[in-house]
Design a protein around this motif. Structure first.
Motif, PDB file in Angstrom:
ATOM      1  N   ASN A  92      -0.630  -3.515  -3.512  1.00 27.10           N
ATOM      2  CA  ASN A  92      -1.631  -4.040  -2.577  1.00 27.10           C
ATOM      3  C   ASN A  92      -2.753  -3.041  -2.305  1.00 27.10           C
ATOM      4  N   LYS A 120      -4.352 -10.139  -1.092  1.00 26.70           N
ATOM      5  CA  LYS A 120      -2.944  -9.963  -0.734  1.00 26.70           C
ATOM      6  C   LYS A 120      -2.048 -10.342  -1.915  1.00 26.70           C
ATOM      7  N   GLN A 125      -1.819 -11.903  -9.022  1.00 26.86           N
ATOM      8  CA  GLN A 125      -1.952 -12.192  -7.591  1.00 26.86           C
ATOM      9  C   GLN A 125      -1.839 -13.680  -7.331  1.00 26.86           C
TER      10      GLN A 125
END
Ligand code: I3S
Length: 128
Positions: A82, A88, A104
């Motif tokens: 991260n 995120k 991701q």
């Protein structure tokens, strides 16, 4: 046939849309270029398909699909990363050849599932 039906459901289970960027090639850093990628786990490899719109499960047929690239998971390393992105749910996959990818998803459960699926393959290959 029974075995092609099994392969079909296996692929359905371990495929999905993730955001992907390659960040290194052979150890050399690359500029990020995030794009959605249809990711399929086939045996010991992760296979990436470029155009997710034409690569949904319903249109996926062996033979008419064009993988963009594939990653050999033998000896690969997986890390949550991260700190490498403002997004995120990012993890980094590094191959033995020094290629690095960030993957991701906005969906927490989905990214955790991919992480453990990939880690399980890496662990199995490490034990061989
Ligand atoms: O790690 P960086 O360099 O901040 O990554 C961002 C850039 O690659 C940016 O592209 P340009 O600098 O070429 O405009 C991307 O649009 C961003 O998505 C990258 O950052 P995130 O935090 O999304 O990984």
């Amino acid at each position: 046939s029974h075995s092609s039906l099994c392969s079909f459901f296996y692929l359905l289970h371990s495929s999905g849309l993730l955001n992907k960027t390659k960040i290194a090639e052979g150890g050399r850093k690359l500029r990020k270029n995030w794009s959605p990628s249809w990711v399929v786990l086939v045996g010991n490899s992760l296979v990436f398909f470029k155009d997710p719109k034409s690569q949904t499960p319903s249109s996926w047929k062996p033979g008419n699909s064009r993988p963009e690239s594939s990653v050999d998971l033998r000896g690969a390393k997986l890390h949550w990363a991260n700190e490498l992105s403002s997004k995120k749910n990012v993890f980094k996959l590094r191959t033995v050849t020094g290629n690095e990818f960030l993957l991701q998803s906005e969906t927490d459960s989905l990214i955790r599932e991919w992480y453990s699926t990939i880690q399980n393959v890496i662990d199995r290959l490490d034990r061989e």
